[in-house]
Design a protein around this motif. Structure first.
Motif, PDB file in Angstrom:
ATOM      1  N   PRO A  54       0.827  -1.216   0.000  1.00  0.00           N
ATOM      2  CA  PRO A  54       0.000   0.000   0.000  1.00  0.00           C
ATOM      3  C   PRO A  54       0.862   1.267   0.000  1.00  0.00           C
ATOM      4  O   PRO A  54       2.026   1.234   0.430  1.00  0.00           O
ATOM      5  CB  PRO A  54      -0.799  -0.092   1.307  1.00  0.00           C
ATOM      6  N   VAL A  55       0.276   2.329  -0.457  1.00  0.00           N
ATOM      7  CA  VAL A  55       0.941   3.641  -0.470  1.00  0.00           C
ATOM      8  C   VAL A  55      -0.045   4.658   0.111  1.00  0.00           C
ATOM      9  O   VAL A  55      -1.247   4.394   0.168  1.00  0.00           O
ATOM     10  CB  VAL A  55       1.373   4.038  -1.895  1.00  0.00           C
ATOM     11  N   PHE A  56       0.470   5.833   0.493  1.00  0.00           N
ATOM     12  CA  PHE A  56      -0.379   6.802   1.190  1.00  0.00           C
ATOM     13  C   PHE A  56      -0.177   8.201   0.603  1.00  0.00           C
ATOM     14  O   PHE A  56       0.938   8.550   0.198  1.00  0.00           O
ATOM     15  CB  PHE A  56      -0.040   6.806   2.687  1.00  0.00           C
ATOM     16  N   GLY A  57      -1.262   8.980   0.585  1.00  0.00           N
ATOM     17  CA  GLY A  57      -1.168  10.321   0.029  1.00  0.00           C
ATOM     18  C   GLY A  57      -2.105  11.276   0.741  1.00  0.00           C
ATOM     19  O   GLY A  57      -2.789  10.908   1.707  1.00  0.00           O
ATOM     20  N   PHE A  58      -2.154  12.506   0.246  1.00  0.00           N
ATOM     21  CA  PHE A  58      -3.011  13.529   0.864  1.00  0.00           C
ATOM     22  C   PHE A  58      -4.098  13.973  -0.115  1.00  0.00           C
ATOM     23  O   PHE A  58      -3.972  13.810  -1.334  1.00  0.00           O
ATOM     24  CB  PHE A  58      -2.164  14.743   1.315  1.00  0.00           C
ATOM     25  N   LEU A  59      -5.175  14.551   0.451  1.00  0.00           N
ATOM     26  CA  LEU A  59      -6.279  15.085  -0.342  1.00  0.00           C
ATOM     27  C   LEU A  59      -6.457  16.550   0.050  1.00  0.00           C
ATOM     28  O   LEU A  59      -6.628  16.851   1.238  1.00  0.00           O
ATOM     29  CB  LEU A  59      -7.572  14.319  -0.053  1.00  0.00           C
TER      30      LEU A  59
END
Ligand code: 0L1
Ligand code: MG
Length: 262
Positions: A79-84
């Motif tokens: 998994p990878v993670f990001g911002f909104l």
């Protein structure tokens, strides 16, 4: 870290310009093969810093590549993670302009909104459910800045995990009102069913993706704040869209949410 500050700033500017001008690029590890995970998240952080400096507001966070269908589609295994940010958020039924995007795809997602902040390490499904105010149906529009969606994981992290638009809606349900593993998910494009799944496709339980996000942030001294929207990851593989397409996502107990591409 393998990259210096100037290189990180230059790559962030490059990737964000590609996003804002809707043009693609080759993956950045082609020119920076030694780039490490810290560099990748530092580039993502620098993209966020640029947006905040122009007045953007963080409205949420996302986990990506959390289902086997997505991992298989992209040939990756983590998994990878990001911002909104606020400019990514569109209202229910909104028209999304294709000319502002490169090669968009849509993903059916289960979105969480927290009533208590969550901080790892050691965050688990139980902690996520206890901290969740409600869950919603959500469509994420992804638009990798990399040509033909060809990338490796570090490049995609640097590119804020392809985030570009999202909508949440339908009906808010408390987590104790639904079994998030068995929630049925049906996505339609132009009235035809294009993907079918269940919540358990996301790491066995969508709350596990939120726990993984909290544990990831905990390593960086950060937490998931109260009230932000968390997209837990595509339940199925992503589906390409073009001008004229109407996408409708129906999630059992969570109602429907839709977007039109123009
Ligand atoms: O939200 C996602 O699962 C997308 C993660 C980035 C990979 C992609 O662009 O498909
Ligand atoms: Mg997604």
């Amino acid at each position: 870290m393998a990259l210096d500050k100037q290189t990180i700033a230059g790559l962030a500017e490059h990737l964000e310009s590609c996003e804002l001008q809707a043009r693609d690029t080759t993956k950045i590890t082609d020119d920076h093969p030694g780039m490490d995970w810290d560099d990748a998240y530092a580039i993502q952080d620098e993209i966020l810093r640029r947006k905040l400096a122009r007045g953007a507001r963080v409205v949420g966070l996302k986990a990506g590549l959390t289902s086997h269908a997505k991992m298989k589609q992209m040939g990756v295994d983590t998994p990878v993670f990001g911002f909104l940010v606020d400019s990514f958020c569109v209202p229910e039924g909104a028209e999304v302009k294709i000319k502002e995007l490169i090669h968009p795809k849509v993903e059916p997602e289960i979105a969480f909104v927290l009533k208590h902040a969550l901080r790892g390490p050691g965050c688990h499904i139980g902690a996520v459910l206890a901290a969740t105010d409600f869950v919603l149906a959500g469509i994420e529009v992804i638009d990798s800045r990399y040509r033909d969606f060809k990338f490796d994981l570090k490049s995609v992290v640097a590119d804020n995990t392809s985030a570009v638009r999202f909508v949440v809606g339908g009906r808010a349900m408390r987590p104790d009102q639904v079994d998030l593993r068995t929630l049925g998910v049906v996505m339609e494009k132009n009235g035809q069913i294009v993907s079918i799944g269940a919540g358990a496709a996301v790491l066995g339980h969508p709350a596990a993706a939120v726990a993984a996000l909290a544990n990831h942030l905990g390593k960086r001294g950060q937490e998931i704040p109260v009230g932000s929207v968390i997209l837990s990851g595509g339940v199925t593989e992503a589906v390409s869209v073009e001008a004229g397409d109407h996408v409708c996502l129906r999630i059992q107990h969570l109602g429907s949410v839709s977007l039109r591409f123009v």
